[in-house]
Enzyme design. Structure first.
Site, PDB file in Angstrom:
ATOM      1  N   TYR A  70     -72.820  44.574  12.749  1.00 25.83           N
ATOM      2  CA  TYR A  70     -73.002  43.126  12.592  1.00 25.83           C
ATOM      3  C   TYR A  70     -74.333  42.658  13.203  1.00 25.83           C
ATOM      4  CZ  TYR A  70     -68.519  42.408  10.370  1.00 25.83           C
ATOM      5  OH  TYR A  70     -67.487  42.439   9.459  1.00 25.83           O
ATOM      6  N   ASN A 105     -69.609  34.264   1.527  1.00 28.49           N
ATOM      7  CA  ASN A 105     -70.692  34.814   2.345  1.00 28.49           C
ATOM      8  C   ASN A 105     -70.589  34.305   3.777  1.00 28.49           C
ATOM      9  OD1 ASN A 105     -71.556  35.960  -0.052  1.00 28.49           O
ATOM     10  ND2 ASN A 105     -72.977  34.281  -0.515  1.00 28.49           N
ATOM     11  N   HIS A 122     -64.709  33.110   4.552  1.00 26.62           N
ATOM     12  CA  HIS A 122     -64.654  34.381   5.279  1.00 26.62           C
ATOM     13  C   HIS A 122     -65.365  34.312   6.619  1.00 26.62           C
ATOM     14  CE1 HIS A 122     -63.877  36.669   1.249  1.00 26.62           C
ATOM     15  NE2 HIS A 122     -62.810  36.053   1.713  1.00 26.62           N
ATOM     16  N   CYS A 130     -63.279  36.268  20.928  1.00 28.30           N
ATOM     17  CA  CYS A 130     -62.934  37.565  21.520  1.00 28.30           C
ATOM     18  C   CYS A 130     -61.819  38.246  20.719  1.00 28.30           C
ATOM     19  CB  CYS A 130     -62.556  37.409  22.995  1.00 28.30           C
ATOM     20  SG  CYS A 130     -60.948  36.699  23.286  1.00 28.30           S
ATOM     21  N   GLY A 200     -72.502  34.901  -8.539  1.00 24.56           N
ATOM     22  CA  GLY A 200     -72.805  36.105  -7.765  1.00 24.56           C
ATOM     23  C   GLY A 200     -71.616  36.708  -7.031  1.00 24.56           C
ATOM     24  N   THR A 201     -70.479  36.783  -7.743  1.00 22.11           N
ATOM     25  CA  THR A 201     -69.342  37.472  -7.127  1.00 22.11           C
ATOM     26  C   THR A 201     -68.692  38.409  -8.133  1.00 22.11           C
ATOM     27  OG1 THR A 201     -67.236  37.230  -5.932  1.00 22.11           O
ATOM     28  CG2 THR A 201     -67.698  35.579  -7.630  1.00 22.11           C
ATOM     29  N   SER A 202     -68.271  39.571  -7.634  1.00 24.91           N
ATOM     30  CA  SER A 202     -67.649  40.574  -8.508  1.00 24.91           C
ATOM     31  C   SER A 202     -66.194  40.228  -8.772  1.00 24.91           C
ATOM     32  CB  SER A 202     -67.740  41.958  -7.859  1.00 24.91           C
ATOM     33  OG  SER A 202     -67.124  41.921  -6.573  1.00 24.91           O
ATOM     34  N   GLU A 228     -74.449  40.542 -14.261  1.00 26.24           N
ATOM     35  CA  GLU A 228     -73.661  41.363 -15.207  1.00 26.24           C
ATOM     36  C   GLU A 228     -72.235  40.813 -15.222  1.00 26.24           C
ATOM     37  OE1 GLU A 228     -74.060  45.190 -13.271  1.00 26.24           O
ATOM     38  OE2 GLU A 228     -72.166  44.892 -12.196  1.00 26.24           O
ATOM     39  N   ALA A 244     -79.083  34.276  -9.626  1.00 24.71           N
ATOM     40  CA  ALA A 244     -78.835  32.930  -9.089  1.00 24.71           C
ATOM     41  C   ALA A 244     -80.151  32.196  -8.853  1.00 24.71           C
ATOM     42  CB  ALA A 244     -78.057  33.044  -7.777  1.00 24.71           C
TER      43      ALA A 244
HETATM   44  C1  BV8 Z   1     -55.792  38.908   3.169  1.00 26.54           C
HETATM   45  C2  BV8 Z   1     -66.192  38.999   5.655  1.00 26.54           C
HETATM   46  C3  BV8 Z   1     -53.514  38.917   3.788  1.00 26.54           C
HETATM   47  C4  BV8 Z   1     -66.457  40.214   6.495  1.00 26.54           C
HETATM   48  C5  BV8 Z   1     -64.986  39.806   3.677  1.00 26.54           C
HETATM   49  C6  BV8 Z   1     -54.171  40.301  -3.112  1.00 26.54           C
HETATM   50  C7  BV8 Z   1     -53.930  39.145  -2.381  1.00 26.54           C
HETATM   51  C8  BV8 Z   1     -54.333  39.060  -1.051  1.00 26.54           C
HETATM   52  C9  BV8 Z   1     -55.007  40.133  -0.446  1.00 26.54           C
HETATM   53  C10 BV8 Z   1     -55.241  41.275  -1.172  1.00 26.54           C
HETATM   54  C11 BV8 Z   1     -54.824  41.361  -2.500  1.00 26.54           C
HETATM   55  N1  BV8 Z   1     -55.181  42.597  -2.946  1.00 26.54           N
HETATM   56  C12 BV8 Z   1     -55.816  43.258  -1.966  1.00 26.54           C
HETATM   57  C13 BV8 Z   1     -55.845  42.498  -0.874  1.00 26.54           C
HETATM   58  C14 BV8 Z   1     -56.466  42.898   0.391  1.00 26.54           C
HETATM   59  C15 BV8 Z   1     -57.921  42.477   0.501  1.00 26.54           C
HETATM   60  C16 BV8 Z   1     -58.680  42.662  -0.785  1.00 26.54           C
HETATM   61  O1  BV8 Z   1     -58.862  41.713  -1.557  1.00 26.54           O
HETATM   62  N2  BV8 Z   1     -59.147  43.874  -0.999  1.00 26.54           N
HETATM   63  C17 BV8 Z   1     -59.942  44.170  -2.164  1.00 26.54           C
HETATM   64  C18 BV8 Z   1     -60.994  45.222  -1.794  1.00 26.54           C
HETATM   65  C19 BV8 Z   1     -59.017  44.647  -3.263  1.00 26.54           C
HETATM   66  N3  BV8 Z   1     -58.002  41.097   0.935  1.00 26.54           N
HETATM   67  C20 BV8 Z   1     -57.944  40.865   2.253  1.00 26.54           C
HETATM   68  O2  BV8 Z   1     -57.776  41.729   3.086  1.00 26.54           O
HETATM   69  C21 BV8 Z   1     -58.080  39.409   2.683  1.00 26.54           C
HETATM   70  N4  BV8 Z   1     -57.021  39.137   3.610  1.00 26.54           N
HETATM   71  O3  BV8 Z   1     -55.524  38.704   2.033  1.00 26.54           O
HETATM   72  O4  BV8 Z   1     -54.866  38.953   4.189  1.00 26.54           O
HETATM   73  C22 BV8 Z   1     -52.749  38.606   4.989  1.00 26.54           C
HETATM   74  C23 BV8 Z   1     -51.939  37.483   4.977  1.00 26.54           C
HETATM   75  C24 BV8 Z   1     -51.166  37.218   6.100  1.00 26.54           C
HETATM   76  C25 BV8 Z   1     -51.231  38.054   7.231  1.00 26.54           C
HETATM   77  C26 BV8 Z   1     -52.082  39.157   7.225  1.00 26.54           C
HETATM   78  C27 BV8 Z   1     -52.840  39.459   6.103  1.00 26.54           C
HETATM   79  C28 BV8 Z   1     -59.371  39.182   3.442  1.00 26.54           C
HETATM   80  C29 BV8 Z   1     -60.539  39.373   2.545  1.00 26.54           C
HETATM   81  C30 BV8 Z   1     -61.841  38.985   3.273  1.00 26.54           C
HETATM   82  C31 BV8 Z   1     -62.558  40.225   3.762  1.00 26.54           C
HETATM   83  N5  BV8 Z   1     -63.856  39.834   4.339  1.00 26.54           N
HETATM   84  N6  BV8 Z   1     -66.136  39.368   4.230  1.00 26.54           N
HETATM   85  C32 BV8 Z   1     -67.843  40.773   6.285  1.00 26.54           C
HETATM   86  O5  BV8 Z   1     -68.559  40.328   5.361  1.00 26.54           O
HETATM   87  O6  BV8 Z   1     -68.219  41.651   7.090  1.00 26.54           O
HETATM   88  S1  BV8 Z   1     -65.012  40.304   2.067  1.00 26.54           S
HETATM   89  C33 BV8 Z   1     -66.595  40.574   1.557  1.00 26.54           C
HETATM   90  O7  BV8 Z   1     -66.527  41.410   0.432  1.00 26.54           O
HETATM   91  C34 BV8 Z   1     -67.308  39.350   1.048  1.00 26.54           C
HETATM   92  O8  BV8 Z   1     -67.056  38.227   1.825  1.00 26.54           O
HETATM   93  C35 BV8 Z   1     -66.816  39.210  -0.361  1.00 26.54           C
HETATM   94  O9  BV8 Z   1     -65.610  38.506  -0.400  1.00 26.54           O
HETATM   95  C36 BV8 Z   1     -66.570  40.639  -0.735  1.00 26.54           C
HETATM   96  C37 BV8 Z   1     -67.726  41.174  -1.582  1.00 26.54           C
HETATM   97  O10 BV8 Z   1     -67.559  40.581  -2.833  1.00 26.54           O
HETATM   98  P1  BV8 Z   1     -68.763  39.789  -3.514  1.00 26.54           P
HETATM   99  O11 BV8 Z   1     -69.192  38.670  -2.640  1.00 26.54           O
HETATM  100  O12 BV8 Z   1     -68.331  39.452  -4.871  1.00 26.54           O
HETATM  101  O13 BV8 Z   1     -69.944  40.828  -3.521  1.00 26.54           O
HETATM  102  P2  BV8 Z   1     -70.089  42.136  -4.410  1.00 26.54           P
HETATM  103  O14 BV8 Z   1     -71.171  42.923  -3.784  1.00 26.54           O
HETATM  104  O15 BV8 Z   1     -68.747  42.756  -4.653  1.00 26.54           O
HETATM  105  O16 BV8 Z   1     -70.577  41.585  -5.840  1.00 26.54           O
HETATM  106  C38 BV8 Z   1     -71.829  40.936  -5.936  1.00 26.54           C
HETATM  107  C39 BV8 Z   1     -71.874  40.294  -7.311  1.00 26.54           C
HETATM  108  O17 BV8 Z   1     -73.098  39.611  -7.449  1.00 26.54           O
HETATM  109  C40 BV8 Z   1     -71.821  41.318  -8.433  1.00 26.54           C
HETATM  110  O18 BV8 Z   1     -70.984  40.819  -9.465  1.00 26.54           O
HETATM  111  C41 BV8 Z   1     -73.273  41.395  -8.922  1.00 26.54           C
HETATM  112  O19 BV8 Z   1     -73.347  41.665 -10.308  1.00 26.54           O
HETATM  113  C42 BV8 Z   1     -73.756  39.995  -8.630  1.00 26.54           C
HETATM  114  N7  BV8 Z   1     -75.180  39.859  -8.331  1.00 26.54           N
HETATM  115  C43 BV8 Z   1     -75.992  40.736  -7.667  1.00 26.54           C
HETATM  116  N8  BV8 Z   1     -77.217  40.167  -7.528  1.00 26.54           N
HETATM  117  C44 BV8 Z   1     -77.159  38.929  -8.077  1.00 26.54           C
HETATM  118  C45 BV8 Z   1     -75.864  38.722  -8.591  1.00 26.54           C
HETATM  119  N9  BV8 Z   1     -75.489  37.577  -9.204  1.00 26.54           N
HETATM  120  C46 BV8 Z   1     -76.420  36.593  -9.297  1.00 26.54           C
HETATM  121  N10 BV8 Z   1     -77.678  36.713  -8.824  1.00 26.54           N
HETATM  122  C47 BV8 Z   1     -78.074  37.860  -8.220  1.00 26.54           C
HETATM  123  N11 BV8 Z   1     -79.344  37.968  -7.754  1.00 26.54           N
END
Ligand code: BV8
Length: 263
Positions: A70, A105, A122, A130, A200-202, A228, A244
């Site tokens: 971080y 973000n 997030h 802490c 900009g989210t997958s 994409e 974006a």
């Molecule tokens: C939770 C902070 C429950 C930390 C992040 C169903 C329901 C609920 C939960 C789940 C579920 N299925 C699975 C889960 C678990 C999990 C999850 O979703 N896993 C995924 C992998 C399947 N979810 C969780 O754990 C969440 N918690 O639900 O808890 C609970 C309830 C009660 C009690 C206990 C537990 C918490 C999720 C949050 C995690 N934290 N971030 C940190 O950053 O260090 S997530 C992090 O990854 C980001 O914040 C973001 O959300 C994610 C990345 O995704 P994107 O932002 O979309 O980025 P990515 O790189 O994937 O894509 C980029 C996109 O941009 C692409 O499409 C690309 O083509 C495009 N792009 C690139 N360049 C450009 C562009 N577009 C435009 N312009 C450009 N220049």
């Protein structure tokens, strides 16, 4: 006169919007120099699998490694600046009565660009608490941004002055719940907006990825901006391919040309 191009069609929707929600992901920060999570799978970031490192377990097992990751990301963000796409979203606030940005973000760039209403669902990597008791912790510049070191080397996380447990970033890790009130607000806005712009989210990470579905089911017009197709594209009424930083200013120019506030 050919059919209006996608940007013009999107501009027409924005001009008549009363409530706009903009959902952004890592792609929104990519042109500010912050690698996306998908990009992160390559190169240096390959050793930092966010789904492995952004967890309580990883921090419990190796706090210095996670804290060092971080610190490295804070240094990237500190060098980053909002780009024309962030500024275009600020300009949108002058053309649509209510604009709320729901961002995944944690870099704070929307706030630095001047967006008035931002839900950081997030968290934010510039805020700290802490690990054991969630006590809010204020850090000095030196503690938040230790001198440049190898990003892969661990850095000792500071200790909470109240309970002595390690300090962590105030972000939502995988497996952790989002702030209930903030998620409820995001869901309510998604259900009441008339246009949702998804940038900009997958669409991989839940529950944030469910927001466009909430908006679409409630009758909102869904416009997606991405380099994409994503997992959300099938739900979009309009998909605009591009970055974006280029699409959003172009969109804003057309909205201004169209005369601003909806009737
Ligand atoms: C939770 C902070 C429950 C930390 C992040 C169903 C329901 C609920 C939960 C789940 C579920 N299925 C699975 C889960 C678990 C999990 C999850 O979703 N896993 C995924 C992998 C399947 N979810 C969780 O754990 C969440 N918690 O639900 O808890 C609970 C309830 C009660 C009690 C206990 C537990 C918490 C999720 C949050 C995690 N934290 N971030 C940190 O950053 O260090 S997530 C992090 O990854 C980001 O914040 C973001 O959300 C994610 C990345 O995704 P994107 O932002 O979309 O980025 P990515 O790189 O994937 O894509 C980029 C996109 O941009 C692409 O499409 C690309 O083509 C495009 N792009 C690139 N360049 C450009 C562009 N577009 C435009 N312009 C450009 N220049």
């Amino acid at each position: 006169m050919g059919p209006p191009d996608r940007l013009s069609r999107a501009a027409r929707s924005l001009e008549s919007a009363r409530e706009l929600v903009v959902v952004t992901g890592a792609g929104m920060s990519q042109e500010s120099g912050i690698p996306t999570f998908r990009d992160a799978r390559e190169g240096l970031w390959a050793r930092f699998d966010p789904e492995e490192l952004a967890t309580r377990r990883a921090f419990r097992e190796d706090p210095d490694r996670v804290w060092g990751w971080y610190c490295y990301r804070r240094r990237l963000v500190e060098k980053a600046r909002p780009h024309p796409g962030h500024h275009a979203l600020v300009r949108l606030e002058g053309a649509v009565p209510r604009v709320t940005i729901v961002t995944q973000n944690i870099d704070g760039l929307h706030g630095r660009a001047g967006s008035a209403r931002v839900l950081e669902v997030h968290g934010n990597l510039w805020r700290f608490r802490c690990f054991e008791r969630d006590h809010p912790v204020e850090l000095s510049e030196e503690e938040a941004l230790p001198p440049e070191t190898e990003p892969t080397r661990g850095i000792a996380a500071p200790r909470c002055p109240r309970c002595g447990s390690r300090v962590r970033p105030d972000v939502v890790w995988f497996g952790e719940p989002l702030d209930e009130a903030m998620l409820a607000r995001a869901r309510s806005l998604a259900g009441s907006c008339d246009v949702m712009l998804v940038v900009g989210t997958s669409g991989v990470v839940y529950p944030a990825a469910a927001l466009p579905g909430v908006a679409g089911s409630a009758g909102a017009t869904l416009i997606e901006v991405n380099t994409e197709p994503s997992r959300l594209t099938s739900q979009a009424d309009l998909f605009i391919e591009g970055t974006a930083g280029r699409v959003l200013p172009g969109l804003m120019d057309r909205v201004i040309e169209g005369g601003g506030f909806g009737g």
